[in-house]
Motif scaffolding. Structure first.
Motif, PDB file in Angstrom:
ATOM      1  N   CYS A   1      -2.977   0.607  -3.928  1.00 25.42           N
ATOM      2  CA  CYS A   1      -2.654  -0.720  -3.405  1.00 25.42           C
ATOM      3  C   CYS A   1      -2.166  -1.598  -4.543  1.00 25.42           C
ATOM      4  O   CYS A   1      -2.610  -1.467  -5.684  1.00 25.42           O
ATOM      5  CB  CYS A   1      -3.891  -1.393  -2.822  1.00 25.42           C
TER       6      CYS A   1
ATOM      7  N   SER B   1      -3.423  -0.180   6.207  1.00 25.28           N
ATOM      8  CA  SER B   1      -2.811  -1.159   5.298  1.00 25.28           C
ATOM      9  C   SER B   1      -3.216  -2.574   5.697  1.00 25.28           C
ATOM     10  O   SER B   1      -3.530  -3.405   4.840  1.00 25.28           O
ATOM     11  CB  SER B   1      -1.295  -1.051   5.350  1.00 25.28           C
ATOM     12  N   HIS B   2      -3.198  -2.830   6.977  1.00 25.09           N
ATOM     13  CA  HIS B   2      -3.564  -4.165   7.453  1.00 25.09           C
ATOM     14  C   HIS B   2      -5.011  -4.475   7.120  1.00 25.09           C
ATOM     15  O   HIS B   2      -5.341  -5.565   6.644  1.00 25.09           O
ATOM     16  CB  HIS B   2      -3.331  -4.247   8.963  1.00 25.09           C
TER      17      HIS B   2
ATOM     18  N   VAL C   1       0.855  -1.182   0.000  1.00 21.67           N
ATOM     19  CA  VAL C   1       0.000   0.000   0.000  1.00 21.67           C
ATOM     20  C   VAL C   1       0.896   1.239   0.000  1.00 21.67           C
ATOM     21  O   VAL C   1       1.795   1.359   0.829  1.00 21.67           O
ATOM     22  CB  VAL C   1      -0.933   0.023   1.234  1.00 21.67           C
ATOM     23  N   GLU C   2       0.663   2.110  -0.972  1.00 17.86           N
ATOM     24  CA  GLU C   2       1.367   3.392  -0.978  1.00 17.86           C
ATOM     25  C   GLU C   2       0.366   4.469  -0.600  1.00 17.86           C
ATOM     26  O   GLU C   2      -0.599   4.710  -1.325  1.00 17.86           O
ATOM     27  CB  GLU C   2       1.930   3.689  -2.372  1.00 17.86           C
ATOM     28  N   ILE C   3       0.602   5.090   0.545  1.00 13.14           N
ATOM     29  CA  ILE C   3      -0.369   6.078   1.023  1.00 13.14           C
ATOM     30  C   ILE C   3       0.101   7.470   0.652  1.00 13.14           C
ATOM     31  O   ILE C   3       1.220   7.872   0.976  1.00 13.14           O
ATOM     32  CB  ILE C   3      -0.569   5.917   2.542  1.00 13.14           C
TER      33      ILE C   3
ATOM     34  N   ASP D   1      -1.408   4.765   9.237  1.00  8.13           N
ATOM     35  CA  ASP D   1      -1.194   4.192   7.901  1.00  8.13           C
ATOM     36  C   ASP D   1      -1.137   2.666   7.940  1.00  8.13           C
ATOM     37  O   ASP D   1      -1.786   1.990   7.146  1.00  8.13           O
ATOM     38  CB  ASP D   1       0.127   4.705   7.320  1.00  8.13           C
ATOM     39  N   GLU D   2      -0.331   2.138   8.859  1.00  9.67           N
ATOM     40  CA  GLU D   2      -0.152   0.687   8.887  1.00  9.67           C
ATOM     41  C   GLU D   2      -1.421  -0.028   9.328  1.00  9.67           C
ATOM     42  O   GLU D   2      -1.677  -1.168   8.923  1.00  9.67           O
ATOM     43  CB  GLU D   2       1.022   0.290   9.789  1.00  9.67           C
TER      44      GLU D   2
ATOM     45  N   ASP E   1       5.662   4.390   3.430  1.00 10.55           N
ATOM     46  CA  ASP E   1       4.344   3.998   3.939  1.00 10.55           C
ATOM     47  C   ASP E   1       3.912   2.671   3.372  1.00 10.55           C
ATOM     48  O   ASP E   1       2.858   2.564   2.757  1.00 10.55           O
ATOM     49  CB  ASP E   1       3.308   5.066   3.565  1.00 10.55           C
ATOM     50  N   GLN E   2       4.719   1.680   3.545  1.00  9.01           N
ATOM     51  CA  GLN E   2       4.323   0.394   2.984  1.00  9.01           C
ATOM     52  C   GLN E   2       3.799  -0.522   4.075  1.00  9.01           C
ATOM     53  O   GLN E   2       3.975  -0.277   5.251  1.00  9.01           O
ATOM     54  CB  GLN E   2       5.480  -0.254   2.276  1.00  9.01           C
ATOM     55  N   ASP E   3       3.185  -1.546   3.625  1.00  7.06           N
ATOM     56  CA  ASP E   3       2.693  -2.581   4.535  1.00  7.06           C
ATOM     57  C   ASP E   3       3.911  -3.274   5.143  1.00  7.06           C
ATOM     58  O   ASP E   3       5.043  -2.996   4.796  1.00  7.06           O
ATOM     59  CB  ASP E   3       1.862  -3.584   3.714  1.00  7.06           C
TER      60      ASP E   3
END
Lengths: 337, 160
Positions: free
Chosen positions: A167, A74-75, A59-61, A70-71, B38-40
């Protein structure tokens, strides 16, 4: 199978039988009989953890002014079920020639929402939009199965808050991460009357009164009063209840599961045929199979547990592989000398 | 620094330990640049996937353990577990030429599965293993057919 049916039970000689008792778009309930527990369990394990599906993996936010980290988002995105129809033609990202990801090994989805109204805004899975080229028109689309057509809730935005992200969904299996699981749950049950005593029921005073009967209890003969315990009995009828998470229809999960087992086997057969059955590494120092003398393996006799010299063959006089000849203890007659 | 460079040119054996000096470079994911901060939590997964790929490319997944003889052999399977082990054990044991078959997972944190096969005279353990794999495939074929049959019959009964 070309085994002599005489050595099998009569029922088993007929081969496995499948009976479906209920099937719809989310679940299939079926009974597998005349099969072994080991095979039924393999099927269960494979359906649970080894069927490839697609899930958001990167995921690039770009913008996240929501209250969630953010995380955390992403989860949540990773756990959203995506349609896995046609997953066979999608490559694993690790097997793809591309650098990072491309349309042959991934699906891109974007999410952009901003709350401009007066009230809090809900962002749902339907707001995730697949972009770019895809293998087919459904692969990677979020599953929306509720009546309102919204899909799972991802997050909520207060007035003025914004979320913008991209994503990358990749192919994977649930053994690596549960987000790739095709099934929400797999019911697996046998012997509803516990005739085999594989289960030990906890009880206050009477297990019969305290434990509700299984839904399959009526399918099998209840035990007679005072019936002696049959210690030779083996489970024979297995009741599966495969519930899909939406990525694949339930019947496809079952057939894909069997296919995964077959691919595993085919890979091993291929490898065995390739190496001509001789897979011995000369410099291998790992675990060893039980020793008995020095056979045709060319291994020095000094490594045997009993220190017999390397000049005697285990084949001479030891009786080959009789039950007593192949134990680690009973190799040559002179093992102890 | 020049020392580390000289080391790098030596061919590193697959699976051997990496020198501490090299750890920073070799353990970085290759495509760090095009991933934003900002990655998973995928750094680890990427690394894992690459390891597995190497294994599948280079390392044979079935190995005959030393100390085996033609009719009594132990095999080590990489990246297999109870899923294959128990079903394979059952189907090999069904073979009347097989005297003994068992499987074990020696340690839960190693992705290895061992199978021991002892056969009677007239066949070899490797043949028994191959036959077991083929028989299990046939069993899968039959169960697939039966399942598709049952599905069609169910669809016919519910629609009519």
């Amino acid at each position: 199978m070309d085994y002599d049916p005489m050595v099998m039970d009569d029922a088993e000689a007929l081969g496995p039988v499948v009976k479906i008792s209920q099937a719809d778009s989310v679940r299939v309930k079926y009974e597998l009989s005349n099969a072994d527990l080991s095979f039924a369990n393999s099927l269960r394990r494979v359906m649970l953890a080894e069927i490839p599906t697609i899930a958001i993996d990167l995921v690039e936010i770009e913008e996240n002014s929501s209250v969630l980290a953010d995380e955390f988002i992403s989860h949540r995105l990773g756990l959203i079920p995506l349609n896995a129809e046609g997953i066979d033609s999608l490559l694993y990202a690790r097997d793809c020639d591309c650098d990072g990801c491309c349309e042959h090994c991934s699906v891109r989805l974007t999410l952009h929402a901003k709350c401009t109204g007066e009230e809090n805004m809900h962002v749902f899975a339907r707001d995730l939009v697949p972009t770019g080229d895809r293998i087919n028109q459904v692969l990677g689309t979020p599953i929306v199965s509720d009546a309102e057509g919204l899909g799972p809730l991802i997050l909520k935005l207060r007035p003025g808050q914004e979320i913008k992200l991209e994503c990358i969904a990749k192919k994977g299996i649930a053994k690596e991460h549960a987000k790739w699981a095709p099934s929400a749950a797999i019911g697996f049950e046998y012997d509803p009357h516990n005739k085999l005593r594989h289960t030990d029921y906890w009880y206050e005073s009477d297990p019969k009164a305290e434990w509700p009967p299984s839904e399959y209890a009526a399918w099998e003969e209840p035990p007679q009063e005072g019936e002696p315990f049959d210690y030779d009995a083996v489970p024979n009828r297995f009741y599966f209840n495969v519930e899909s998470a939406g990525a694949l229809p339930p019947d496809v999960i079952v057939s894909e599961g069997i296919k995964v087992i077959q691919q595993k086997l085919a890979g091993l057969i291929h490898e065995l045929a390739e190496e001509g059955g001789d897979g011995m590494n000369g410099d291998y120092n790992g675990p060893r199979s039980p020793e008995y003398g020095t056979g045709a393996d060319g291994f020095g006799g000094y490594t045997t547990p009993f220190g017999n010299a390397g000049n005697q063959s285990s084949w001479g006089g030891a009786g080959g592989t009789t039950p007593y000849g192949t134990t680690p203890y009973g190799a040559g007659q002179s093992s102890w000398s | 620094m020049p020392r580390a460079k000289a080391k790098k040119e030596e061919p590193v054996e697959a699976g051997s330990d990496v020198d501490m000096e090299e750890a920073p470079t070799s353990h970085q994911p290759e495509n760090t640049d095009d991933m934003s901060v900002d990655q998973d939590d995928n750094d680890e997964e990427e690394g894992f996937e690459e390891d597995e790929e190497d294994e599948e490319d280079d390392v044979q997944r079935v190995r005959l353990l030393p100390g085996s003889t033609p009719t009594a052999a132990s095999f080590e399977f990489l990246n297999e577990g109870h899923t294959l082990g128990n079903a394979l054990r059952y189907i090999i044991m069904k073979n009347p030429d097989v005297e003994f078959c068992a499987y074990a997972i020696p340690h839960p944190s190693e992705a290895k599965m061992n199978v021991r096969i002892q056969t009677f005279e007239g066949t070899t353990a490797i043949q028994a293993l191959q036959k077991g794999l083929q028989d299990l495939q046939e069993l899968c074929d039959i169960v697939t057919d039966k399942f598709i049959d049952a599905r069609e019959r169910y669809a016919a009964t519910t629609s009519s």
